[in-house]
Enzyme design. Structure first.
Site, PDB file in Angstrom:
ATOM      1  N   LYS A  13      26.094   9.145 -13.394  1.00 45.91           N
ATOM      2  CA  LYS A  13      26.572   7.816 -13.794  1.00 45.91           C
ATOM      3  C   LYS A  13      28.097   7.803 -13.898  1.00 45.91           C
ATOM      4  CE  LYS A  13      24.187   7.742 -17.687  1.00 45.91           C
ATOM      5  NZ  LYS A  13      23.528   9.064 -17.607  1.00 45.91           N
ATOM      6  N   ARG A  88      20.668   1.960 -23.940  1.00 47.75           N
ATOM      7  CA  ARG A  88      19.847   3.160 -23.861  1.00 47.75           C
ATOM      8  C   ARG A  88      18.507   2.975 -24.551  1.00 47.75           C
ATOM      9  NH1 ARG A  88      23.891   7.191 -23.102  1.00 47.75           N
ATOM     10  NH2 ARG A  88      23.056   9.279 -22.937  1.00 47.75           N
ATOM     11  N   ARG A 127      27.899  22.173 -15.646  1.00 50.68           N
ATOM     12  CA  ARG A 127      28.992  21.224 -15.910  1.00 50.68           C
ATOM     13  C   ARG A 127      30.003  21.836 -16.880  1.00 50.68           C
ATOM     14  NH1 ARG A 127      27.172  15.146 -16.938  1.00 50.68           N
ATOM     15  NH2 ARG A 127      26.384  15.839 -18.949  1.00 50.68           N
ATOM     16  N   ARG A 160      30.210  21.161 -22.879  1.00 54.51           N
ATOM     17  CA  ARG A 160      29.853  20.246 -23.961  1.00 54.51           C
ATOM     18  C   ARG A 160      28.739  20.865 -24.792  1.00 54.51           C
ATOM     19  NH1 ARG A 160      28.785  14.495 -21.076  1.00 54.51           N
ATOM     20  NH2 ARG A 160      27.028  14.508 -22.522  1.00 54.51           N
ATOM     21  N   ARG A 171      17.736  15.694 -24.715  1.00 58.54           N
ATOM     22  CA  ARG A 171      18.285  14.483 -24.081  1.00 58.54           C
ATOM     23  C   ARG A 171      17.344  13.957 -23.001  1.00 58.54           C
ATOM     24  NH1 ARG A 171      23.656  16.896 -22.348  1.00 58.54           N
ATOM     25  NH2 ARG A 171      24.049  14.971 -21.210  1.00 58.54           N
TER      26      ARG A 171
HETATM   27  P1  ADP Z   1      24.449  11.693 -20.738  1.00 62.81           P
HETATM   28  O1  ADP Z   1      24.194  10.430 -19.985  1.00 62.81           O
HETATM   29  O2  ADP Z   1      24.985  12.772 -19.884  1.00 62.81           O
HETATM   30  O3  ADP Z   1      23.282  12.115 -21.600  1.00 62.81           O
HETATM   31  P2  ADP Z   1      26.513  10.490 -22.436  1.00 62.81           P
HETATM   32  O4  ADP Z   1      27.859  11.027 -22.254  1.00 62.81           O
HETATM   33  O5  ADP Z   1      26.202   9.109 -21.925  1.00 62.81           O
HETATM   34  O6  ADP Z   1      25.539  11.572 -21.833  1.00 62.81           O
HETATM   35  O7  ADP Z   1      26.131  10.504 -23.992  1.00 62.81           O
HETATM   36  C1  ADP Z   1      26.282  11.661 -24.788  1.00 62.81           C
HETATM   37  C2  ADP Z   1      25.642  11.426 -26.146  1.00 62.81           C
HETATM   38  O8  ADP Z   1      26.285  10.331 -26.801  1.00 62.81           O
HETATM   39  C3  ADP Z   1      24.170  11.022 -26.119  1.00 62.81           C
HETATM   40  O9  ADP Z   1      23.310  12.151 -26.039  1.00 62.81           O
HETATM   41  C4  ADP Z   1      24.032  10.292 -27.453  1.00 62.81           C
HETATM   42  O10 ADP Z   1      23.980  11.200 -28.543  1.00 62.81           O
HETATM   43  C5  ADP Z   1      25.348   9.568 -27.538  1.00 62.81           C
HETATM   44  N1  ADP Z   1      25.272   8.209 -26.925  1.00 62.81           N
HETATM   45  C6  ADP Z   1      25.963   7.765 -25.843  1.00 62.81           C
HETATM   46  N2  ADP Z   1      25.659   6.492 -25.549  1.00 62.81           N
HETATM   47  C7  ADP Z   1      24.750   6.117 -26.475  1.00 62.81           C
HETATM   48  C8  ADP Z   1      24.019   4.911 -26.708  1.00 62.81           C
HETATM   49  N3  ADP Z   1      24.175   3.842 -25.906  1.00 62.81           N
HETATM   50  N4  ADP Z   1      23.148   4.886 -27.747  1.00 62.81           N
HETATM   51  C9  ADP Z   1      22.972   5.939 -28.561  1.00 62.81           C
HETATM   52  N5  ADP Z   1      23.612   7.106 -28.404  1.00 62.81           N
HETATM   53  C10 ADP Z   1      24.498   7.207 -27.367  1.00 62.81           C
END
Ligand code: ADP
Length: 185
Positions: A13, A88, A127, A160, A171
């Site tokens: 993404k 999400r 990563r 990370r 996740r």
């Molecule tokens: P990825 O898509 O690689 O899992 P992100 O960078 O989008 O990771 O998100 C990392 C973390 O940030 C998520 O695992 C969650 O803990 C938090 N997070 C990000 N966006 C949201 C969201 N829209 N709602 C709830 N938690 C979020």
């Protein structure tokens, strides 16, 4: 153009959002990046989010909706945006609909990135990130010129916390249970 990029962790993404920005100058709104920046700066949001993120779980919906609502009102979103990592959950999607209505905006497209799970795990485990400038490398497909160091700023790369195995499994589980159902909406 107002877009949502939907997809599991590691689907690309962030990479696609950056390409869209390069081609169309529409800003990427990455809730993950916003949260990581808040953690780095030690803000109240960051302090609340860090332990939840480290475990691979989701930040409460009301907090995230507030963050996105504020971001969407910034001037660079006037002619478009790419949401990356939001919504999400079904509750976030419903809240987004009402926020967009309030702001007089509407979505043009939702793009869903589909990648097999074994590929996701391979990508995430390789990563590495530069904590200084946010550049993301992939030790197998897009390695830095000097292993462990950022090409742009020379800083040491890190993994990370939530890219470690246990958090990745969580996740992927959270994505399947809470986010994938959005595809049917
Ligand atoms: P990825 O898509 O690689 O899992 P992100 O960078 O989008 O990771 O998100 C990392 C973390 O940030 C998520 O695992 C969650 O803990 C938090 N997070 C990000 N966006 C949201 C969201 N829209 N709602 C709830 N938690 C979020």
């Amino acid at each position: 153009m107002n877009l949502i990029l939907l997809g599991p962790p590691g689907a690309g993404k962030g990479t696609q959002a950056k390409r869209l920005f390069a081609d169309y100058q529409i800003p990427q709104i990455s809730t993950g990046d916003i949260l990581r920046e808040a953690v780095r700066r030690g803000t109240p949001l960051g302090k609340q989010a860090k332990p939840i993120m480290d475990q691979g779980k989701l930040i409460p919906d009301d907090l995230m909706v507030g963050v996105v609502e504020e971001r969407l009102q910034q001037p660079d979103c006037a002619s478009g945006f790419v949401l990356d990592g939001f919504p999400r959950t079904i509750a976030q999607a419903e809240a987004l609909e009402s926020v967009l209505g309030k702001l007089g905006k509407r979505l043009d497209k939702v793009i869903s990135l589909e990648v097999p799970e074994e590929k996701l795990i391979e990508r995430i485990s390789g990563r590495r990130n530069c904590p200084n400038d946010g550049t993301v490398y992939q030790v197998y497909q897009n390695p830095p010129k000097r292993a462990g160091f950022c090409d742009k700023c020379g800083g040491g790369l890190v993994q990370r916390e939530d890219d470690k195995e246990e958090a990745v499994k969580e996740r992927l589980k959270v994505y399947a249970a809470q986010t994938a159902p959005l595809k049917g909406c």
